[in-house]
Design a protein around this motif. Structure first.
Motif, PDB file in Angstrom:
ATOM      1  N   THR A   1      47.939  39.494  19.491  1.00 42.50           N
ATOM      2  CA  THR A   1      47.699  39.449  20.824  1.00 42.50           C
ATOM      3  C   THR A   1      46.459  39.759  21.771  1.00 42.50           C
ATOM      4  O   THR A   1      45.755  40.810  22.754  1.00 42.50           O
ATOM      5  CB  THR A   1      48.169  41.562  21.647  1.00 42.50           C
ATOM      6  N   GLY A   2      45.479  39.626  20.897  1.00 43.44           N
ATOM      7  CA  GLY A   2      43.837  39.992  21.282  1.00 43.44           C
ATOM      8  C   GLY A   2      43.145  40.851  20.428  1.00 43.44           C
ATOM      9  O   GLY A   2      43.454  42.339  20.208  1.00 43.44           O
ATOM     10  N   LEU A   3      41.289  41.499  20.373  1.00 42.59           N
ATOM     11  CA  LEU A   3      41.108  41.921  19.482  1.00 42.59           C
ATOM     12  C   LEU A   3      41.025  43.281  20.066  1.00 42.59           C
ATOM     13  O   LEU A   3      41.440  44.583  19.893  1.00 42.59           O
ATOM     14  CB  LEU A   3      39.790  41.900  19.310  1.00 42.59           C
ATOM     15  N   ALA A   4      40.627  43.709  21.146  1.00 43.62           N
ATOM     16  CA  ALA A   4      41.365  45.037  22.271  1.00 43.62           C
ATOM     17  C   ALA A   4      42.551  45.579  22.440  1.00 43.62           C
ATOM     18  O   ALA A   4      42.354  46.379  22.072  1.00 43.62           O
ATOM     19  CB  ALA A   4      40.944  44.514  23.669  1.00 43.62           C
ATOM     20  N   ARG A   5      43.316  44.665  22.307  1.00 43.23           N
ATOM     21  CA  ARG A   5      44.893  45.086  22.456  1.00 43.23           C
ATOM     22  C   ARG A   5      45.452  45.294  21.093  1.00 43.23           C
ATOM     23  O   ARG A   5      45.963  46.521  21.046  1.00 43.23           O
ATOM     24  CB  ARG A   5      45.878  44.129  23.109  1.00 43.23           C
ATOM     25  N   GLU A   6      44.738  45.223  20.075  1.00 33.79           N
ATOM     26  CA  GLU A   6      45.325  45.024  18.258  1.00 33.79           C
ATOM     27  C   GLU A   6      44.407  46.184  18.108  1.00 33.79           C
ATOM     28  O   GLU A   6      44.823  46.998  17.485  1.00 33.79           O
ATOM     29  CB  GLU A   6      44.764  44.054  17.548  1.00 33.79           C
ATOM     30  N   VAL A   7      43.216  46.542  18.425  1.00 38.37           N
ATOM     31  CA  VAL A   7      42.001  47.257  18.068  1.00 38.37           C
ATOM     32  C   VAL A   7      42.742  49.070  19.119  1.00 38.37           C
ATOM     33  O   VAL A   7      42.785  49.776  18.041  1.00 38.37           O
ATOM     34  CB  VAL A   7      40.957  47.517  17.751  1.00 38.37           C
ATOM     35  N   ALA A   8      42.658  48.794  20.398  1.00 43.45           N
ATOM     36  CA  ALA A   8      42.890  49.714  20.878  1.00 43.45           C
ATOM     37  C   ALA A   8      44.808  50.081  21.368  1.00 43.45           C
ATOM     38  O   ALA A   8      44.394  51.758  21.195  1.00 43.45           O
ATOM     39  CB  ALA A   8      42.473  50.330  22.351  1.00 43.45           C
ATOM     40  N   ILE A   9      45.507  49.434  21.002  1.00 43.64           N
ATOM     41  CA  ILE A   9      46.541  50.139  21.914  1.00 43.64           C
ATOM     42  C   ILE A   9      48.132  50.363  20.440  1.00 43.64           C
ATOM     43  O   ILE A   9      48.488  50.618  20.569  1.00 43.64           O
ATOM     44  CB  ILE A   9      47.432  48.955  22.706  1.00 43.64           C
TER      45      ILE A   9
END
Length: 305
Positions: free
Chosen positions: A254-262
């Motif tokens: 789902t994308g780097l930002a979503r995978e890491v942050a969410i």
């Protein structure tokens, strides 16, 4: 043949801990809170849940109206013969999306909470809502290795499936029984329809999908998960002789930002439309086991780093 099930009794309460303040942060709530608490029983079709989504202490500005999202449920089809009650929805679909709900408390504080998932068909209609039942000690001491019970509810608030896993250490590479994961699937509650049993392999995830007699019916295998980043991860479901593929469970990137942050997983499940409904339920249950075994822990490490 139409369903002759009587109207469900009043729901006794949420299957996860009641909303309360923990560590100074309000427990995350969603538009499904009224649905889980039983204060609103959704009907088939488009349902708008009443109530203030900013309750638990928050006061909205009077000048801004509160817009309550609508949830569209899949209409209940007739129940075929020999189909467990509640699984009739699976007879009409060949693709399922499983979306883990975002937990704000986990993102802010790192405090582990019970997982919740939305199970939808290819048209985006809600089929089931899955809720983990667990306690704080188990959640925060054992993390992704924890034992768990997940119940799947339909639009009438009836629990139609239950997934259960016992605690296993899962830390050694020897082919010992104590380290292999197993998921029990019940549909309806109290009636076992099969198991998902991990098969030993030094680096690849391999599983057997078993019937109630613990006889292998299907096989499932995937790639080396720690080696797969920035792309979808596919787990192929094959026949017992492994000559043909009949389904697939895909963990979507789902994308780097979503995978890491969410740290919320999304799965897409495909199988033949005419596959036995119990096998469909077992394949659906497999996605929850895969999430805990391979993606829950990896996302937590990414989040902490």
């Amino acid at each position: 043949m139409q369903s002759n099930r009587s109207a469900p009794p009043a729901y006794p309460g949420p299957p996860y801990p009641a909303p309360q303040s923990q560590h100074g942060f309000p427990l995350y709530t969603s538009n499904l809170d009224n649905y889980i608490s039983g204060s609103a029983i959704p009907a088939q079709g488009t349902t708008v849940f009443p109530g203030n989504p900013l309750r638990y202490g928050a006061t909205p500005f009077q000048s801004q109206p509160i817009v309550t999202p609508a949830i569209t449920w899949m209409p209940a089809p007739p129940i075929p013969a020999k189909c467990p009650p509640g699984l009739e929805y699976l007879t009409q679909i060949d693709k399922i999306a499983v979306h883990q709900q975002i937990e704000i408390l986990e993102i802010i504080s790192g405090y582990e909470t019970c997982n919740r998932y939305e199970v939808k068909n290819s048209m985006g209609q809600m089929v089931y809502f899955a809720v983990e039942e667990n306690d704080d000690y188990n959640l925060n001491c054992y993390g992704p290795l924890r034992s768990f019970t997940i119940k799947l509810f339909d639009c009438t608030m009836q629990p139609v499936m239950q997934l259960s896993r016992e605690y296993q250490c899962a830390i050694c590479c020897c082919p010992c029984v104590c380290c292999l994961q197993e998921l029990e699937v019940q549909a309806p509650l109290g009636t076992v329809i099969g198991y998902i049993k991990q098969k030993w392999h030094p680096c690849l995830p391999k599983f057997a999908i078993q019937n109630v007699a613990r006889k292998d019916v299907l096989k499932m295998a995937g790639p080396c998960v720690p080696c797969r980043y920035y792309s979808d991860v596919h787990f192929e479901v094959k026949t017992q002789d492994e000559k043909s593929t009949i389904g697939r469970i895909s963990k979507q990137w789902t994308g780097l930002a979503r995978e890491v942050a969410i740290a919320a997983t999304n799965f897409e499940i495909e199988f033949p439309l005419d596959l036995d409904v119990k096998m469909k339920a077992l394949i659906l249950g497999s996605s929850f086991l895969l999430d805990f075994m391979f993606f829950e822990q990896r996302q937590r490490r990414q989040q902490q780093s």
